[in-house]
Design an enzyme around this catalytic site. Sequence first.
Site, PDB file in Angstrom:
ATOM      1  CG  HIS A 194       3.332  -6.441  12.462  1.00 21.87           C
ATOM      2  ND1 HIS A 194       4.512  -6.857  11.106  1.00 21.87           N
ATOM      3  CD2 HIS A 194       4.398  -6.037  12.496  1.00 21.87           C
ATOM      4  CE1 HIS A 194       5.552  -5.965  10.588  1.00 21.87           C
ATOM      5  NE2 HIS A 194       5.495  -5.228  12.179  1.00 21.87           N
ATOM      6  CG  ASP A 246       4.327  -3.833  15.998  1.00 16.60           C
ATOM      7  OD1 ASP A 246       3.710  -3.900  16.738  1.00 16.60           O
ATOM      8  OD2 ASP A 246       4.771  -2.757  14.943  1.00 16.60           O
ATOM      9  CD  GLU A 249      -9.040  15.591  -8.677  1.00 12.68           C
ATOM     10  OE1 GLU A 249      -8.566  14.551 -10.203  1.00 12.68           O
ATOM     11  OE2 GLU A 249      -9.672  16.960 -10.416  1.00 12.68           O
ATOM     12  CB  SER A 271      -9.945  10.907 -19.611  1.00 11.52           C
ATOM     13  OG  SER A 271      -8.873  11.669 -19.470  1.00 11.52           O
ATOM     14  CE1 TYR A 291     -12.300  -5.392  23.104  1.00 10.44           C
ATOM     15  CE2 TYR A 291     -12.951  -2.895  23.761  1.00 10.44           C
ATOM     16  CZ  TYR A 291     -13.578  -4.264  23.289  1.00 10.44           C
ATOM     17  OH  TYR A 291     -14.764  -5.051  23.034  1.00 10.44           O
ATOM     18  CD  GLU A 330      -7.203  18.838 -10.604  1.00  9.13           C
ATOM     19  OE1 GLU A 330      -6.957  18.020 -11.802  1.00  9.13           O
ATOM     20  OE2 GLU A 330      -8.494  19.640 -11.181  1.00  9.13           O
TER      21      GLU A 330
END
Length: 332
Positions: A108, A83, A231, A252, A25, A227
């Site tokens: 899985h 797992d 971002e 850009s 759970y 940077e």
Amino acid sequence: MAKIYTEKDADLSPLLGKKIAVLGYGSQGRAWALNLRDSGMNIIVGLERKGESWKRAEQDGIFPQLTEDAVREADVIIFLIPDMAQRTVYLEKVKPIMKSGVDLVFAHGFNIHYKLIEPPLTSDVYMIAPKGPGPTVREYYMRGGGVPALVAVHQDVSGSALKKALAIAKGIGATRAGVIETTFKEETETDLIGEQTVLVGGISELLRAAFTNLVELGYQPEVSYFEAINEMKMIVDLIYEKGITGMMTAVSDTAKYGGLTVGKKLIDDNVKRKMREAAQRVRDGSFANEWIEEYNKGMPTMKSMLEDLKNSKEEQVGAALRELALRGKPKS
């Protein structure tokens, strides 16, 4: 082209009235249990102990049982525990108790593909693998949507394994989005290769290397973090919503040109060769054997590496910057 199943291809009838034991759970276990219950299926939650998960299930209006008790009643058993715990639970709490002909279901393929669990020849064995975390599976379902999933059949004794797998997929909401047919082998190997080379391993080390490079060049750590690491979320969100081309359209022209020309120099043939080597270790079982050995020793290597990461400069800088972001967040 891959076979994709949607709502029109699935129906709940193959499993209606069957007792479905959801083992675990946690993130996925809670989502599956609640979604299946809300879809009208007969759910039993099986847990190893009366801990926090037990309390949370009770708060959700589900009355859990100990694993053995849930298994004893079940017609379908869904493994939604970690797992590396599945083999032990199967051998000790499932195999000796379960009825003949019980379905075994996985999210899985690791334990089946690498033969950690060898199911009886009387059981249908199938998989539904949502391509999103449990809370998202639950949230999308509650909002009338669904998270896409993969579906696979390992063993089809009844001749109806795929129909039952699609019933589960429909019950958790996955067919609302789409369910792609695959195999246990393909799901397991692509999942592990993707995690290691990109999603968890590759991207983390790329971000850390970019941060370290900027700091070593003399730039402020805080500016470097924004940077090189912070971002990334915006870029990934754009790719998720619009694809790589859509992301390129949004940034850009300077970013486009720099990214297109420099990116290929960084992710060169040497990097691709190392990705192939990592993939081969997944495909030939070397990684699985290494991970099983590491887990059985108490995971010392993983714990040490996580501690190093926690104490790294980038994590310390990031923690401070996240505090700033929270301080500036508008009050609702």
